[in-house]
Design an enzyme around this catalytic site. Structure first.
Site, short mmCIF file in Angstrom:
data_model
loop_
_atom_site.label_atom_id
_atom_site.label_comp_id
_atom_site.label_asym_id
_atom_site.label_seq_id
_atom_site.Cartn_x
_atom_site.Cartn_y
_atom_site.Cartn_z
N ASP A 1 0.87 -1.17 0.00
CA ASP A 1 0.00 0.00 0.00
C ASP A 1 0.91 1.23 0.00
O ASP A 1 2.10 1.13 0.31
CB ASP A 1 -0.88 -0.02 1.25
N ASP B 1 -1.87 -0.57 5.97
CA ASP B 1 -2.10 -0.02 7.30
C ASP B 1 -3.53 0.40 7.56
O ASP B 1 -3.93 0.52 8.72
CB ASP B 1 -1.20 1.21 7.51
N ASP C 1 -7.26 -1.39 3.52
CA ASP C 1 -6.33 -2.46 3.17
C ASP C 1 -6.73 -3.81 3.77
O ASP C 1 -6.21 -4.84 3.36
CB ASP C 1 -4.91 -2.12 3.66
#
Length: 655
Positions: free
Chosen positions: A340, A541, A545
């Site tokens: 990410d 995080d 996600d």
């Protein structure tokens, strides 16, 4: 860019609490029984070595059997009704067999190990369920619905239907996925898209349930019912992916059914066949119990568990929490990493990185000084970045007067008898069809992936500020180490816009970028890689996600700023947000797998030798116990080598 306005007629309500009651460890029946079994085992061990009467410690051990063995025993009996045989029942039978030939301490230890394992699994499952419930509570319970006459009615958010009109005041959470039909504001939608900055919303824009409205008032038209909202889909994706991954097992567990059936069948044969040829009952029973002990998979289990648990403990000392032996084993097989962006490769907070003065009479510090003066009363994230930059340059600024926040547009204030505005460049671009210096700088900043903020003085543009989410210092190193270790280039999966994503990917050395992704898009991207045969590790995080982390071969969460759901969904957590520990722990996992393979070879060889001796000859019981326990200790010590600090340092050098 906006800020709370002191003249707003609506006070900022406190967003609804998203706290959810957590299942505590000892609320679970499995944990209480496992705890009781452990206490009874320790008391029995103390009594045994203290020289207490035999009946005392035997009673304590038998109580340990009952506390820790009844549940797996009952589960095993239920499995028998379904015509299957699981390893839990096999372990209970082996423990009973050990007691039958006087080795009750070994049997009690086996019971404690299995009871503790089951308790930890139950606790992990309960905590994940708690987190999914907490996610669903992000959306508010009530909403302000407008009727045809514009009158307001407070209704349950779950009752909202498609095409209902909703009013959202400053600071409130948005109750449903909707389209803006009136008003303007900025909305913090990091929980859905992962974007680090609030996004300006005006008529025609889409907003998501559970995201937080800024300082403006929004009139919305509902486009999805609560059950179909993006936040509800995230919860569903997490649960579905969790159920899919629940079937994942250690290598040794994959063959437990066949091994269990085979071991029970041979034990019965070892007992009954000699009886048919006239062997005394006691001798046949001892031979059968001896076979059960030497053939029981204790050494095989310890061949697998100590290396993986030692690697887990070593990683934990260095800031990486790996949640289970299964996860550590899977990390060792990873073939692809997907990162990410916001909060993972970056810090997740905006920083001022460029200042361009577009008025030749003004220098960059003066632009920043005026911007800081105007933004000082604001609580917007961009305002905080501007103030940090001004403090870093030790600038001073006059007090602002007549401060005004314009939702979705910016702020203005009277500074030294001049009207200074700081805000989005949309109005500037609308007014100037030709490329003035300010317009040129704005377009240049935007093409480079920066958030552009225009500073004007008395309606005359004097400068442009460029802000961006800054990279973590270890990001490029971690990406390079990962590529070298795994042999494939990582992928960037982000909800941010393609220009920002491409710029950051180029800085860290990632060539494959997928941007503008919603949570279910990230899951689809992960599954597409898996369909190509990749074993994907996802690092993230945010709440957005969590579904991708759950769907991945292994999900790794950043612990510093990770959302509660993400931390619970992830299989591993980087506690100190040090990205370089990720390739290191993968290398450690690969080494643990090599040790497991070596241990399995040792354990299988010893079991084969002892079983052969017992079947074709007469294996003395003390020698059987010594050989079985000796191989168990040997593979256990071999695995514990991964606890040493040198094992981590070696992984660091190689990773």
């Amino acid at each position: 860019m906006v800020a709370p306005t002191a003249t707003s007629t609506h006070p900022h309500p406190t967003p609804p609490s998203t706290a959810v009651r957590r299942t505590t460890l000892f609320e679970l029946t499995e944990v209480r029984w496992a705890g009781a079994a452990l206490v009874l085992f320790l008391l029995g061990l103390i009594a045994q070595f203290a020289g207490a009467p035999t009946w005392t410690w035997w009673a304590l051990y038998l109580a340990c059997y009952a506390a820790g063995g009844w549940e797996p025993g009952a589960a095993g009996i239920r499995a028998l009704r379904d015509k299957t045989l699981d390893v839990d029942l096999l372990m209970v039978l082996a423990a009973i067999g050990a007691a039958a030939i006087g080795q009750i301490t070994d049997g009690a230890l086996l019971i404690v190990i299995f009871a503790t394992s089951g308790a930890l699994e139950a606790w992990a499952t309960a905590r994940t369920e708690d987190s999914v419930r907490g996610l669903l509570e992000l959306a508010p319970e009530t909403a302000t619905r407008l009727d045809a006459d514009g009158r307001e009615h407070s209704v349950a958010a779950a009752e909202l239907e498609v095409d209902d009109l909703v009013l959202v005041r400053p600071g409130e959470r948005i109750p449903a996925d909707a389209t803006v039909i009136g008003g303007g504001s900025e909305v913090d939608q990091a929980s859905i898209t992962g974007e680090p900055l609030p996004v300006d919303k005006t008529a025609g824009d889409e907003v998501f349930a559970g995201t937080v409205n800024g300082t403006g008032v929004l009139r919305l038209r509902v486009v999805r019912r609560a059950a179909d909202s993006v936040i509800a889909r995230i919860a569903t994706l997490v649960e579905e992916a969790g159920r899919t991954k629940a079937t994942t097992q250690l290598f040794i567990e994959k063959i437990e059914q066949r091994y269990s059936v085979g071991m029970v069948a041979v034990t019965l044969a070892v007992f009954t066949i000699p009886l048919l040829f006239g062997e005394p009952l006691e001798r046949a029973l001892v031979r059968a119990m001896t076979f059960m002990i030497v053939a029981s998979p204790c050494a095989v289990v310890l061949a697998t568990m100590p290396p993986l648990l030692a690697a887990i403990a070593n990683a934990g000392r260095h800031g990486v929490l790996v949640k289970s032996a299964v996860v550590m084993e899977q990390l060792g097989t990873a073939t692809r990493l997907a990162f990410d962006k916001t909060g993972t490769l970056t810090h997740g907070t905006p920083e001022l990185v460029r200042i361009e003065a577009v008025d030749p009479r003004v220098d960059p510090d003066e632009v920043l000084r005026w911007a800081a003066a105007a933004e000082h009363p604001s609580e917007h994230p961009l305002a905080a970045a501007i103030m940090r930059a001004a403090h870093t340059r030790t600038l001073t600024w006059p007090a602002a007067q007549q401060f005004t926040a314009l939702p979705g547009r910016g702020v203005s204030a009277l500074i030294d008898d001049h009207i200074v505005t700081v805000g989005a460049p949309a109005a500037l671009l609308e007014r100037h069809s030709t490329h003035t210096p300010a317009v040129t700088v704005v377009e240049d900043f935007q093409n480079q992936g920066y958030t552009a903020v225009v500073v004007t003085r008395d309606d005359h543009a004097v400068g442009v500020l460029g802000l961006t989410d800054t990279l973590r210092p270890q990001a490029a190193i971690a990406v390079a180490a990962t590529r070298a270790l795994i042999g494939t280039a990582p992928t960037l999966l982000t909800g941010d816009n393609p220009v920002v994503a491409a710029r950051l990917a180029a800085e860290v050395g990632i060539s494959e970028v997928q941007a503008g992704l919603l949570p279910d898009d990230k899951v689809a991207a992960v599954r597409a890689l898996q369909a190509d045969g990749e074993k994907v590790v996802v690092v993230g995080d945010g709440i957005n996600d969590a579904p991708a982390l759950a769907a991945a071969h292994v999900g790794i969460a950043m612990g510093g700023a990770g959302s509660d759901l993400t931390l619970q969904t992830a299989d591993a957590v980087v506690v100190r947000d040090d990205l370089t520990t990720i390739p290191t722990v993968i290398h450690l996992a690969r080494r643990a797998r090599r040790v497991v393979i070596a241990n399995l070879a040792i354990a299988a060889s010893v079991i084969a030798a002892l079983v052969t001796w017992d079947l074709v000859g007469t294996l003395p019981l003390p020698l059987a116990v010594a050989g079985h326990e000796g191989s168990t200790i040997l593979v256990g010590l071999n695995g514990l080598r991964l606890l040493r600090e040198t094992a981590w340092r070696r992984a660091v050098r190689t990773g």
